[in-house]
Design a protein around this motif. Structure first.
Motif, PDB file in Angstrom:
ATOM      1  N   ILE A  40       0.861  -1.178   0.000  1.00  0.00           N
ATOM      2  CA  ILE A  40       0.000   0.000   0.000  1.00  0.00           C
ATOM      3  C   ILE A  40       0.901   1.233   0.000  1.00  0.00           C
ATOM      4  N   HIS A  41       0.685   2.095  -0.981  1.00  0.00           N
ATOM      5  CA  HIS A  41       1.462   3.325  -1.115  1.00  0.00           C
ATOM      6  C   HIS A  41       0.478   4.493  -1.126  1.00  0.00           C
ATOM      7  N   ARG A  42       0.812   5.555  -0.409  1.00  0.00           N
ATOM      8  CA  ARG A  42      -0.103   6.688  -0.299  1.00  0.00           C
ATOM      9  C   ARG A  42       0.665   7.988  -0.464  1.00  0.00           C
ATOM     10  N   VAL A  43       0.027   8.934  -1.141  1.00  0.00           N
ATOM     11  CA  VAL A  43       0.606  10.264  -1.320  1.00  0.00           C
ATOM     12  C   VAL A  43      -0.537  11.277  -1.289  1.00  0.00           C
ATOM     13  N   TYR A  44      -0.249  12.464  -0.789  1.00  0.00           N
ATOM     14  CA  TYR A  44      -1.219  13.555  -0.769  1.00  0.00           C
ATOM     15  C   TYR A  44      -0.840  14.548  -1.852  1.00  0.00           C
ATOM     16  N   ILE A  45      -1.824  14.948  -2.655  1.00  0.00           N
ATOM     17  CA  ILE A  45      -1.577  15.802  -3.810  1.00  0.00           C
ATOM     18  C   ILE A  45      -2.513  17.005  -3.756  1.00  0.00           C
ATOM     19  N   LYS A  46      -1.961  18.193  -3.891  1.00  0.00           N
ATOM     20  CA  LYS A  46      -2.780  19.399  -3.908  1.00  0.00           C
ATOM     21  C   LYS A  46      -3.383  19.549  -5.302  1.00  0.00           C
ATOM     22  N   ALA A  47      -4.557  18.952  -5.471  1.00  0.00           N
ATOM     23  CA  ALA A  47      -5.252  18.960  -6.761  1.00  0.00           C
ATOM     24  C   ALA A  47      -6.651  18.392  -6.552  1.00  0.00           C
ATOM     25  N   GLU A  77       5.184 -14.482 -13.781  1.00  0.00           N
ATOM     26  CA  GLU A  77       4.456 -14.442 -12.507  1.00  0.00           C
ATOM     27  C   GLU A  77       2.974 -14.140 -12.722  1.00  0.00           C
ATOM     28  N   GLY A  78       2.650 -13.589 -13.864  1.00  0.00           N
ATOM     29  CA  GLY A  78       1.255 -13.363 -14.227  1.00  0.00           C
ATOM     30  C   GLY A  78       0.713 -12.022 -13.772  1.00  0.00           C
ATOM     31  N   PHE A  79      -0.599 -11.928 -13.807  1.00  0.00           N
ATOM     32  CA  PHE A  79      -1.298 -10.674 -13.518  1.00  0.00           C
ATOM     33  C   PHE A  79      -1.475 -10.471 -12.023  1.00  0.00           C
ATOM     34  N   THR A  80      -1.262  -9.240 -11.587  1.00  0.00           N
ATOM     35  CA  THR A  80      -1.511  -8.832 -10.211  1.00  0.00           C
ATOM     36  C   THR A  80      -2.685  -7.855 -10.235  1.00  0.00           C
ATOM     37  N   ARG A  81      -3.143  -7.458  -9.067  1.00  0.00           N
ATOM     38  CA  ARG A  81      -4.301  -6.552  -8.971  1.00  0.00           C
ATOM     39  C   ARG A  81      -3.841  -5.219  -8.400  1.00  0.00           C
ATOM     40  N   LEU A  82      -4.239  -4.140  -9.080  1.00  0.00           N
ATOM     41  CA  LEU A  82      -3.831  -2.794  -8.711  1.00  0.00           C
ATOM     42  C   LEU A  82      -5.084  -1.936  -8.533  1.00  0.00           C
ATOM     43  N   CYS A 104      -5.955  15.956  -2.245  1.00  0.00           N
ATOM     44  CA  CYS A 104      -6.472  14.600  -2.411  1.00  0.00           C
ATOM     45  C   CYS A 104      -5.493  13.601  -1.818  1.00  0.00           C
ATOM     46  N   LYS A 105      -6.048  12.529  -1.317  1.00  0.00           N
ATOM     47  CA  LYS A 105      -5.229  11.406  -0.864  1.00  0.00           C
ATOM     48  C   LYS A 105      -5.323  10.342  -1.949  1.00  0.00           C
ATOM     49  N   LEU A 106      -4.184   9.973  -2.523  1.00  0.00           N
ATOM     50  CA  LEU A 106      -4.126   8.917  -3.525  1.00  0.00           C
ATOM     51  C   LEU A 106      -3.500   7.691  -2.876  1.00  0.00           C
ATOM     52  N   THR A 107      -4.256   6.602  -2.856  1.00  0.00           N
ATOM     53  CA  THR A 107      -3.775   5.345  -2.291  1.00  0.00           C
ATOM     54  C   THR A 107      -3.702   4.315  -3.403  1.00  0.00           C
ATOM     55  N   VAL A 108      -2.538   3.713  -3.564  1.00  0.00           N
ATOM     56  CA  VAL A 108      -2.338   2.647  -4.537  1.00  0.00           C
ATOM     57  C   VAL A 108      -2.124   1.361  -3.751  1.00  0.00           C
ATOM     58  N   THR A 109      -3.005   0.398  -3.979  1.00  0.00           N
ATOM     59  CA  THR A 109      -2.885  -0.914  -3.344  1.00  0.00           C
ATOM     60  C   THR A 109      -2.549  -1.917  -4.433  1.00  0.00           C
TER      61      THR A 109
END
Length: 167
Positions: free
Chosen positions: A11-18, A100-105, A117-122
């Protein structure tokens, strides 16, 4: 930027002024997504079952002459603009990772505070240990880049300032 890694989920998270709409466009539009991260423009068919493809740049091909046009591919699973995008994701540039095949994003965009905004990439990486190491930045010392932390930092810089981190 925070990052949590386990054997199967990062899990990766970043805050973006947008606005959420601007962040969505930066993720889904090849005019934007080809300007940050590794510079590989990506195209989405923004519907369930649609294709996702990211293409190698000339610089990538110069580094690896055996590299084809396609770097990453996948399928769109869920689309809820400008809040959520779920897709499969498979690295095609490395044969071991491709096998390794397909993963889920999952891209989740949430309004946070004062135009931020809070952008979370799982990234669900079950059965993909090589890819997990790469996208967590573990191969940075080999020239493979800083993974999602780098991509999201670069996306944030581009959206907020109009310029990526490098260049």
């Amino acid at each position: 930027m925070t990052s949590t890694a386990t054997d199967t989920v990062q899990i990766h998270r970043v805050y973006i002024k947008a606005t959420p709409e601007r962040v969505w466009e930066a993720i889904t539009s090849p005019e934007w997504n080809g300007k940050y991260g590794y510079g590989a423009p990506a195209k989405y068919e923004l519907r369930a079952g649609g294709k996702y493809e990211a293409y190698a740049t000339e610089e990538m091909k110069a580094y690896d002459p055996n590299l084809g046009d396609l770097c990453v591919d996948g399928e769109v699973i869920e689309v809820d603009p400008p809040r959520k995008l779920v897709q499969t994701w498979r690295m095609c540039m490395d044969e071991g990772m491709k096998e390794e095949g397909f993963t889920r994003l999952t891209w989740q965009i949430d309004p946070s505070f004062d135009g931020v905004c809070k952008l979370t990439v799982t990234h669900e990486l079950s059965g993909a240990p090589k890819l997990a190491e790469m996208v967590n930045g573990g191969l940075e010392h080999t020239g493979a880049g800083g993974g999602w932390a780098f991509v999201l930092s670069d996306l944030k810089s581009l959206v907020e300032t109009g310029a990526p981190l490098a260049g």
